[in-house]
Scaffold this active site. Structure first.
Site, short mmCIF file in Angstrom:
data_model
loop_
_atom_site.label_atom_id
_atom_site.label_comp_id
_atom_site.label_asym_id
_atom_site.label_seq_id
_atom_site.Cartn_x
_atom_site.Cartn_y
_atom_site.Cartn_z
N GLY A 116 25.09 12.84 -28.83
CA GLY A 116 24.54 13.43 -27.61
C GLY A 116 25.04 12.70 -26.38
N GLY B 280 0.84 -1.19 0.00
CA GLY B 280 0.00 0.00 0.00
C GLY B 280 0.87 1.24 0.00
N GLY B 281 0.32 2.31 0.54
CA GLY B 281 1.05 3.59 0.57
C GLY B 281 2.35 3.50 1.35
C1 HXC Z 1 -3.97 -4.18 11.81
C2 HXC Z 1 -2.93 -6.08 11.06
C3 HXC Z 1 -2.67 -5.47 9.82
C4 HXC Z 1 -3.12 -4.13 9.64
C5 HXC Z 1 -1.87 -7.45 9.77
N1 HXC Z 1 -2.43 -7.31 11.00
N2 HXC Z 1 -2.03 -6.36 9.04
N3 HXC Z 1 -3.57 -5.42 12.05
N4 HXC Z 1 -3.74 -3.53 10.65
N5 HXC Z 1 -2.88 -3.49 8.49
C6 HXC Z 1 -2.48 -8.27 12.06
C7 HXC Z 1 -3.33 -9.46 11.72
O1 HXC Z 1 -4.68 -9.22 12.03
C8 HXC Z 1 -2.73 -10.55 12.61
O2 HXC Z 1 -3.21 -10.35 13.91
C9 HXC Z 1 -1.27 -10.18 12.63
O3 HXC Z 1 -1.19 -8.81 12.24
C10 HXC Z 1 -0.45 -10.98 11.64
O4 HXC Z 1 -1.09 -10.93 10.38
P1 HXC Z 1 -1.38 -12.25 9.52
O5 HXC Z 1 -2.34 -11.88 8.48
O6 HXC Z 1 -1.73 -13.38 10.43
O7 HXC Z 1 0.07 -12.53 8.90
P2 HXC Z 1 0.44 -13.13 7.49
O8 HXC Z 1 -0.41 -14.31 7.20
O9 HXC Z 1 1.92 -13.29 7.49
O10 HXC Z 1 0.04 -12.00 6.43
C11 HXC Z 1 0.68 -10.76 6.41
C12 HXC Z 1 -0.08 -9.77 5.50
C13 HXC Z 1 -1.55 -9.68 5.95
C14 HXC Z 1 0.01 -10.24 4.06
C15 HXC Z 1 0.65 -8.44 5.63
O11 HXC Z 1 -1.59 -9.48 7.34
C16 HXC Z 1 -2.30 -8.56 5.29
O12 HXC Z 1 -2.66 -8.68 4.14
N6 HXC Z 1 -2.51 -7.50 6.04
C17 HXC Z 1 -3.24 -6.37 5.56
C18 HXC Z 1 -2.43 -5.60 4.57
C19 HXC Z 1 -3.10 -4.35 4.14
O13 HXC Z 1 -3.98 -4.36 3.30
N7 HXC Z 1 -2.74 -3.25 4.79
C20 HXC Z 1 -3.27 -1.99 4.49
C21 HXC Z 1 -2.52 -1.52 3.25
S1 HXC Z 1 -3.03 0.07 2.81
P3 HXC Z 1 -3.47 -11.55 14.92
O14 HXC Z 1 -4.04 -10.91 16.13
O15 HXC Z 1 -4.40 -12.49 14.24
O16 HXC Z 1 -2.13 -12.15 15.15
C22 HXC Z 1 -1.98 1.01 3.64
C23 HXC Z 1 -2.22 2.44 3.42
C24 HXC Z 1 -1.06 3.24 3.78
O17 HXC Z 1 -1.12 0.59 4.29
C25 HXC Z 1 -1.36 4.60 3.27
C26 HXC Z 1 -0.22 5.49 3.40
C27 HXC Z 1 -0.46 6.69 2.55
#
Ligand code: HXC
Length: 518
Positions: free
Chosen positions: A406, A171-172
């Protein structure tokens, strides 16, 4: 609580904080072939030098049951320490705590070390291993990211910023590393993308794996986002330490000169033979680089991207120097869009941090074709021209063989404020190669000739052209080349040039900033 109980309480709290998301999750990091956030810091910094800040910071979110879930430190470990005795600031995202996701408090911790780094003029190292914005915190998390981005931007060109990606960075979140100077990714255990495979599939229908979309290989060779693809975290950590050897602490300091154990007057006969007799035959410019630098040590930047140009750092008599070299072994060393962008960014990086630049030229020109023209080779080539032209660091150029059109002007020519421009006797500095020149100049003369006659005539004219124009002496006659040097003496001559230039001062006109053709 008695005084001793208070101390015991502190010790207990520290022990708790050290466990991050708990032993099970720390073990799961290891199971994935990753180090934990604390292990990484300990490996990067000099032993025992880490001083931690904000171990007791917690998030302030109360939604989605978060009021019941608090972990000391809130998922990022921050502080300062030393590398080879020099101060650095560091933050390391802890995937075991809420997936390393970024909360408002988490962002504040990072901003605090970035602000201190700016105040004290020291590099910042960021270790990324995170699920991105903490979903429960909504816009507070987005704002937190933007606070970091703004600091990355303001710190750019002031203090070196290094990003290591040792896990997810999606993401960002990717824009913080992208704004920094050096991006290192660990192979197979890290990835970076703005939009992941699931959303990509939904929006575009494209089915692609995480690795193919944003793995280290892809970013090192295709997008150019990553400058170093490390085989594993150990190599990535070594690269963080190694890279900093070539950088000063900040833009007001000079890079550190170390003791040189390699004779500076080393004469290398092998260089007299390195250019093939046939001008169209390639050779490996890395052989030239390794032969002339101190102890054959060269740290290559963006090795897998745009291989037709080589960039990286070495030392000459212990002094760090950035090297840009056309690579005849790959696409004949032609300048194309990617090579121009890669080299332009590298030249600006060196210039920002007072690292002198050596340019080794063997370039047949810019790559022709609609793909390049429509892709904006004009703008991208101009970037490289701009980067060289505005750079005020000492610039030494050695033309090894071809330097045409160039591309000749762009590759740190005299007129772009090249300080010392040398050429080997094998140099061909001209508007274009002899074949092209004869086609243009002799077309009318050859119009009525038979093919055999024309071929014979063209060969003679090409030879005449080569002798008269495709050599270093035309440029030397006008002082555009300061001297034609024997290849075997290159190391010594380059070192002498840089020593002479050590006190060089040059400035650009006062302005808010230039308008580099982005
Ligand atoms: C809160 C999160 C989290 C998040 C993961 N966790 N991402 N909690 N916010 N963004 C938590 C999970 O709920 C889980 O908690 C623990 O972290 C581990 O995650 P898992 O999914 O079990 O790990 P894994 O299978 O290794 O997968 C990792 C992952 C996946 C691929 C990163 O967690 C995922 O897809 N997360 C979301 C990614 C995402 O879309 N983020 C937002 C992007 S947009 P528990 O309690 O179960 O252990 C963004 C915008 C930024 O970031 C903008 C800036 C301008």
């Amino acid at each position: 609580m008695s005084k001793q109980e208070k101390i015991n309480n502190l010790i207990k709290l520290r022990e708790k904080a050290m466990l991050g998301g708990g032993e099970k999750k720390l073990q799961s990091q290891h199971d994935k072939g990753k180090y934990t956030a604390r292990e990484r810091i300990n490996m990067i910094l000099d032993e025992g030098s880490f001083e931690e800040f904000d171990m007791f910071v917690e998030h302030r979110c109360t939604d989605f049951g978060m009021d019941k879930e608090h972990i000391l430190g809130d998922g990022v470990i921050t502080g300062h320490g030393t590398i080879d005795g020099r101060l650095v600031y560091i933050y390391s995202q802890d995937f075991t705590v809420f997936g390393g996701s970024l909360s408002e408090s988490f962002a504040r911790k990072i901003c605090k070390v970035m602000d201190m780094a700016m105040k004290t003029g020291a590099p910042v190292i960021g270790i990324n291993d995170s699920g991105g914005a903490r979903i429960q915190e909504g816009v507070n998390s987005l704002a937190g990211y933007a606070e970091i981005f703004e600091r990355n931007i303001l710190a750019s060109g002031v203090i070196p910023q290094i990003s290591a990606i040792f896990g997810p960075c999606a993401g960002g979140a990717v824009y913080s590393p992208a704004l920094t100077d050096i991006v290192i990714m660990s192979n197979k255990t890290s990835y970076m993308f703005v939009t992941g495979p699931k959303v990509t599939k939904t929006v575009t229908g494209e089915d692609i794996s995480v690795e193919d979309l944003g793995g280290a290989n892809v970013h090192a060779s295709k997008s150019g986002v990553c400058h170093f693809r490390a085989d594993d975290e150990d190599e990535g950590i070594m690269l963080i330490r190694k890279t900093l050897e070539y950088f000063p602490q900040n833009n007001l300091e000079e890079p550190i000169q170390t003791v040189c154990t390699d004779p500076i007057d080393r004469v290398e006969d092998v260089l007299n033979d390195i250019i093939p007799e046939n001008p169209n035959q390639p050779y490996d410019v890395m052989d030239v680089i390794h032969t002339i630098v101190d102890n054959q040590e060269f740290l290559e930047y963006s090795r897998r991207y745009a291989k037709n140009i080589v960039t990286g750092w070495a030392k000459f008599d212990g002094m760090p120097v950035g090297i840009v070299a056309n690579q005849p072994n790959y696409l004949a060393g032609v300048l194309d869009i990617n090579a121009s962008r890669k080299a332009a960014r590298f030249v600006r990086l060196c210039d920002a941090f007072n690292i002198p630049i050596l340019t080794l030229v063997d370039v047949p020109g810019f790559l022709p074709g609609s793909q390049q023209e429509h892709g904006g080779i004009i703008l991208h080539g101009a970037k490289l021209m701009f980067a060289y032209g505005e750079a005020t660091v000492p610039k030494v150029t050695v033309t090894l063989r071809k330097s045409y059109g160039g591309a000749h002007d762009v590759m740190s020519s005299k007129q772009l404020r090249g300080d010392i421009n040398y050429a080997w006797p094998t140099a061909e500095i001209a508007v274009m190669g002899s074949k092209g020149a004869v086609e243009v100049l002799e077309a009318r003369a050859m119009k009525d000739m038979s093919p055999e006659e024309a071929a014979k005539y063209a060969a003679a004219k090409e030879q005449e052209y080569n002798e008269k124009l495709a050599n270093p002496y035309q440029a030397a006659k006008y002082g555009f080349i300061d001297d034609v040097i024997e290849p075997r003496n290159t190391r010594f001559r380059v070192i002498r040039a840089f020593k002479m230039l050590a006190t060089k001062k040059d400035v650009n006109p006062p302005k808010k900033h230039g308008n580099i053709p982005l």
